[in-house]
Design a protein around this motif. Structure first.
Motif, mmCIF file in Angstrom:
data_model
loop_
_atom_site.group_PDB
_atom_site.id
_atom_site.type_symbol
_atom_site.label_atom_id
_atom_site.label_comp_id
_atom_site.label_asym_id
_atom_site.label_seq_id
_atom_site.Cartn_x
_atom_site.Cartn_y
_atom_site.Cartn_z
ATOM 1 N N TYR A 38 -59.729 -30.684 10.640
ATOM 2 C CA TYR A 38 -59.031 -30.815 11.827
ATOM 3 C C TYR A 38 -59.831 -30.191 12.930
ATOM 4 O O TYR A 38 -60.135 -28.758 12.519
ATOM 5 C CB TYR A 38 -57.566 -30.573 11.791
ATOM 6 N N TYR A 82 -60.254 -29.571 17.431
ATOM 7 C CA TYR A 82 -59.865 -30.200 18.853
ATOM 8 C C TYR A 82 -61.060 -30.432 19.447
ATOM 9 O O TYR A 82 -62.145 -29.740 19.640
ATOM 10 C CB TYR A 82 -59.148 -28.901 19.619
ATOM 11 N N ILE A 135 -56.833 -34.001 18.909
ATOM 12 C CA ILE A 135 -57.159 -33.543 17.680
ATOM 13 C C ILE A 135 -57.855 -34.487 17.011
ATOM 14 O O ILE A 135 -57.256 -35.585 16.641
ATOM 15 C CB ILE A 135 -55.730 -33.097 17.029
ATOM 16 N N TYR A 160 -52.585 -33.310 25.265
ATOM 17 C CA TYR A 160 -53.342 -31.940 25.067
ATOM 18 C C TYR A 160 -54.210 -31.706 26.302
ATOM 19 O O TYR A 160 -54.990 -32.464 26.942
ATOM 20 C CB TYR A 160 -54.107 -31.790 23.836
ATOM 21 N N VAL A 179 -56.307 -24.101 16.419
ATOM 22 C CA VAL A 179 -55.827 -25.185 15.424
ATOM 23 C C VAL A 179 -55.626 -24.586 14.047
ATOM 24 O O VAL A 179 -56.222 -23.689 13.498
ATOM 25 C CB VAL A 179 -56.599 -26.260 15.259
ATOM 26 N N VAL A 187 -51.228 -26.403 17.106
ATOM 27 C CA VAL A 187 -52.135 -26.508 18.220
ATOM 28 C C VAL A 187 -51.803 -25.561 19.064
ATOM 29 O O VAL A 187 -50.753 -25.728 19.794
ATOM 30 C CB VAL A 187 -52.321 -27.807 18.785
#
Length: 675
Positions: free
Chosen positions: A496, A498, A505, A530, A536, A546
């Motif tokens: 994962y 950002y 994400i 976001y 993260v 997050v």
């Protein structure tokens, strides 16, 4: 970040005007004192590694515009830190004015660090060595004397365009500035209604403001402006990829550029630019442009002939002669009395100098990486860290463009990277990174790095660095730049990160790269939108956490991709409320938190960056303060008296009893023990 499991974290300089949209409202007051750290346990804070260099401006600046006085002193505008610095002719760098405050500006006249700016941008200097500043978010024009005394010479602070004298005049979005031989200032002032375009305003030494040219363009965002000895203006239009000329009579024309992105040399409209930003002129009437999209420095002769004088076209930081040198997002420029050109190389926080023979050198921002004993080692903007099963720490040392290792014996070494910006894969010592912001570890001991300026996720396995390209679409189509700022890996090996360009994400599975959580659902309980998030992390169930810095809250995304605010105050309209209150869920408040980590019990640990605090969130959403007083410093000791300086990375052991902090503003790694 969690030691035995995956984990992550997350920054670029965009057009200066765009960044201002996310800044907090102007405030003349300090935030309330934070609630004291939790009691009933012993919290000890110590410095694990790194020499405190918080007092040094080098390595923390993001220069945007430059000015030069007749003596050859160069002045640097850093809107992200709200300061004006001075580089004297002997190479000494010092603070001229402004209270250092990352992204959080204010308005106050005063001397030196007692004065406050709010995302100031353009600067110029007069013959007497006074510096004039376009204070963008304060909508005022400020003056700084050679002694650092700051006053306001024009502007009411109201969002409007009104001529008048001193505080009876008003500005909308005033950006760049130039000055003539008699001390008159000229500024670009963009109307809040883009259809009204941008005006050129004149400010006399007595503070009288008049509009001399109205609505010159609304086809793009302007970069810099310079004025010729004859009184004509040359303006870099970033989004139109053009250089405009406005005569002293107010006649607008295209001086150079085709309007299409490119790097072609040629005359007039036969040449092309890509996001031209900074602009300056020399005594002979030549114009110089920082062509940000191509990482080149261009020259335009008085007859409109464009040539490239420096830059390889690669987004790197490399000194050398002419085209052998490289720049990384060059912005503001200025020429000194000797004809040297100074360039604000924003992304790498350096000032570059180009001599008349084309030699490019770095005059501010040269850094030395010192390995060895933890007490003597140096870091440069450490932003994230993670610990392995043996207890060794790995640090994303963003300002040095390397990954550092700290052993359990307290020895610091450069684990991967050359220190020079680049994106080379291969063995640890020959691979290169460019502003690595986040770092994570999977269950097999592989490291993953959010290599922000390279727009890549990098993987280190078996002491070899490789690259994972990033996409936006689920079908694998190549998308725009992602500029990842944080990375985490869950128990399934899913990655994962950002995406700081699209504020989403994203998830990478084997054979599938897709957007995991769009971040487009509205309402505090119907998903998260976001904004400039950073850290993260994942828990053992695969939920994602997050550090949503721009919204001053912590979000939780379930394995279904549905996100909720875990903690952080919001208004009824879902706007963030900045603060430092403890409490449960949305009754608690944060101030641009950047780091997040999770222990095996599901407790979340937060580097509350602009509060200079370390916070804890229980699985039920109860927020408490573990350590920090809320003031800037690097004091060790009890959690109630210890201080931090813009901490941005955090990792925690499985039991939640040992926490490591990337104390970015101090360039140190700190340790918190809870007993």
């Amino acid at each position: 970040m969690t030691p035995f499991r995956p984990r992550i974290l997350l920054f670029l300089f965009g057009v200066t005007i765009i960044w201002s949209c996310s800044k907090s409202p102007v405030s003349d007051t300090e935030p309330p004192s934070p609630e004291p750290p939790i009691t009933g346990q012993t919290v000890i804070v110590s410095t694990m590694a790194g020499v405190n260099t918080a007092g040094s401006l080098e390595g923390i600046m993001n220069p945007v515009d430059l000015a030069c006085d007749p003596a050859g002193n160069v002045y640097i505008s850093d809107p992200f830190n709200n300061i004006i610095a001075k580089l004297d002719t002997k190479g000494k760098l010092s603070l001229l004015a402004g209270k250092y405050s990352k992204y959080q500006g204010g308005y106050a006249n005063g001397t030196g660090a007692n004065a406050m700016f709010n995302y100031q941008q353009g600067i110029v200097a007069d013959a007497a060595g006074n510096v004039f500043v376009t204070d963008y978010s304060n909508r005022r024009i400020r003056k700084i004397t050679a002694d650092g005394v700051v006053t306001t010479i024009a502007g009411s602070g109201k969002l409007e365009t009104t001529d008048g004298v001193g505080v009876n005049a008003s500005f909308s979005f005033v950006t760049t500035a130039s000055i003539d031989a008699t001390g008159n200032l000229y500024v670009l002032d963009m109307h809040s209604d883009p259809l009204k375009g941008t005006d050129i305003r004149k400010i006399t030494p007595s503070g009288e403001v008049t509009t001399i040219v109205s609505g010159i363009s609304y086809s793009g965002t302007f970069g810099g402006m310079c004025r010729s000895a004859e009184g004509d203006f040359y303006i870099a239009n970033r989004l139109s990829h053009l250089i405009y000329k406005v005569t002293k009579a107010g006649v607008l024309s295209v001086f150079a550029g085709s309007g299409s992105k490119g790097s072609d040399d040629g005359k007039g409209t036969a040449a092309s630019f890509s996001f031209p930003t900074g602009i300056t002129s020399d005594a002979a009437g030549n114009i110089y442009v920082s062509d940000q999209g191509t990482f080149l420095i261009r020259k335009i002769t008085p007859d409109g002939t464009v040539s490239t004088i420096a830059g390889s076209g690669e987004g790197k930081e490399k000194d050398g002669l002419g085209r052998q040198a490289s720049f990384n997002f060059p912005s503001g420029m200025v020429t000194d009395p000797a004809g040297n050109i100074y360039v604000a190389d924003t992304d790498v926080g350096t000032i570059r100098k180009i001599t008349s023979d084309g030699m490019v050198t770095t005059v501010v921002g040269k850094r030395v990486i010192i390995d060895g004993d933890a007490k003597n080692a140096t870091f440069n903007r450490p932003t994230d860290l993670v610990t392995d099963a043996e207890g060794n720490l790995f640090v994303a040392d963003a300002g040095n463009n390397v990954i550092r290792q700290i052993t359990t014996a307290g020895i610091v070494s450069t684990y991967a990277g050359t220190g020079l910006p680049g994106n080379s894969d291969g063995p640890l010592k020959t691979a290169s990174f460019s502003c690595p912001l986040g770092i994570a570890l999977d269950g097999s001991g592989n490291l993953f790095i959010a290599d922000s300026a390279n727009n890549l996720i990098r993987k280190i396995s078996n002491r070899v660095v490789s690259s994972i390209p990033l996409f936006v679409a689920a079908n694998g189509e190549s998308g725009p730049d992602n500029y990842p700022t944080g990375v985490a890996v869950d128990h399934n090996g899913y990655i994962y990160y950002y995406n700081s360009t699209w504020n989403t994400i994203c998830q990478i599975k084997p054979d599938v790269i897709s957007t995991f959580s769009e971040g487009s659902n509205s309402g505090p309980n119907n998903g998260m939108a976001y904004l400039k998030a950073f850290g993260v992390e994942t828990d053992k169930q695969g939920n994602v956490y997050v550090a949503d810095a721009g919204n001053s809250r912590i979000a939780k995304i379930f394995t279904t991709g549905f996100g909720i605010p875990l903690a952080g105050a919001v208004t009824p309209g879902n706007s963030p409320i900045v603060g430092n209150s403890n409490g449960t869920g949305t009754n608690a408040s944060f101030n641009h938190p950047k780091g997040v980590a999770v222990d095996t019990a599901g407790n979340v640990y937060v580097a509350d960056t602009d509060n200079n605090l370390i916070r804890k969130i229980t699985p039920e959403g109860v927020v408490t303060t573990i350590a920090g007083t809320g003031t800037v410093g690097n004091t060790d000791g009890d959690g109630k008296t210890a201080t931090f300086n813009r901490p941005s990375g955090v990792t925690v052991n499985a039991a939640g009893t040992v926490i490591y902090i990337a104390d970015t503003g101090n360039n140190q790694i700190r340790k918190i023990e809870i007993k």
